[in-house]
Design an enzyme around this catalytic site. Structure first.
Site: not given
Ligand code: TRP
Length: 328
Positions: A113, A195, A198
């Site tokens: 991240k 993956k 969102k």
């Protein structure tokens, strides 16, 4: 015998998608009777990266309403919003003070991240796993049903609990990650190496639970496929394998029987049928979702009851923690 305590949560950052349903929510729904369930909308986690305040507020309620629309029954499970219970932030601070920096520096999600984050990287993003540990440990959780990307966070939660217990006395239950291998990893329709997410800026990679039928059709039609033409699960066919997993999870059919059904068929026909399966699956969820959003008192009450009843549990843990540390 009391039932095992189950805790899980999803951050209201972005749109819930079929990967969230297949990898997490459907398992929460399935075990509602056997477990003591707590399902949280983790808005304090969402703000570890920048969020538009108005959007965040709406998404938080959207996620809560989608939990219910997907079958979480507030008579059987407790649903609440993380920031409604201040004990989470309080315990997170205390756990910050028992967690070595070195453990946190090893967290792979933080590393990923922080590379992707274009704006400044905050202390909150670094501390994300400690807040997650607080979520879990506050309720003396036994089981944490999550996708495999969260396994490391549940492991550090155990490590933190163990370290606290051995220094200050047995306060925390050690939780276990429950990872369902059959569908825990639904990948992007555009990039099977990632993956379904969102926060993926490429919206074509994910089918959202609130996508309309036309959008679903388009996303499935445009999903990437592999070379060859067999509709079969195979290591070398990650895109088709993913579509088969989705088909199976949302239709309830076994992968084998779907493979048989489509033997000699084309990718095009398979995708067309898959998009119908997805649309039919989403219909009742979307209908129920709209009903819930139209009656805001109902949702408010469910969330209020959830956090009220949980505060007495989390308070007990927090008081034991404070006592053990000599606080107050
Ligand atoms: N980190 C989890 C995720 O990204 C969300 C989460 C926050 C969570 N707190 C939790 C999951 C506690 C399980 C238990 O999916």
């Amino acid at each position: 015998m009391s039932k095992p305590v189950v805790f899980s949560g999803i951050a209201p950052s972005g749109n819930l998608h079929i990967g969230n349903y297949i990898g997490a929510i459907r398992h929460w729904v399935k075990y509602q009777d056997e477990k003591d369930n707590i399902f949280c909308v983790v808005d304090l986690h969402a703000v570890t990266v920048p969020q538009d305040p108005r959007v965040l507020k709406d998404k938080t309620r959207e996620v809560a309403a989608l939990y219910l629309a997907c079958g979480i029954d507030p008579q059987k499970s407790r649903v609440f919003i993380q920031s409604h219970n201040p004990d989470h932030a309080q315990l997170a601070w205390i756990l910050d003070c028992v967690t070595p920096m070195g453990w946190m520096q090893r967290m792979t999600q933080y590393k990923d991240k922080s590379v992707k984050q274009k704006e400044v990287i905050t202390v909150g993003l670094f501390n994300y796993p400690v807040l997650m540990a607080a979520d879990i440990l506050l309720y003396q959780t036994n089981e944490v049903p999550v996708g495999d990307d969260q396994k490391q966070h549940v492991e550090i939660t155990r490590d933190i609990a163990q370290r606290f217990n051995s220094k200050y006395g047995e306060v925390f239950t050690l939780p276990e990650a429950m990872i369902d291998m059959s569908g825990a990893r639904i990948v992007s329709l555009q990039d099977p190496s990632a993956k379904m997410s969102k926060s993926d800026p490429d919206k074509k990679g994910s089918v959202y639970l609130l996508d309309d039928p036309e959008t679903v059709g388009q996303k499935v039609r445009e999903a990437v496929t592999d070379s060859g033409q067999e509709i079969q699960t195979h290591e070398e066919k990650p895109a088709i394998s993913n579509l088969l997993s989705i088909f199976s999870a949302l239709s309830g059919k076994e992968i084998n029987s779907i493979e048989e059904e489509y033997q000699g068929s084309s990718y095009q026909k398979f995708k067309q049928d898959l998009s119908e399966v997805v649309v039919e699956f989403l219909k009742p969820i979307q209908r129920r979702y709209r009903e819930i959003r139209e009656d805001s008192t109902y949702l408010d009450n469910v969330l209020q009851q959830g956090s009220d009843s949980l505060k007495s549990v989390s308070n007990k843990t927090l008081r034991a923690v404070q006592e053990a540390l000599g606080l107050g």
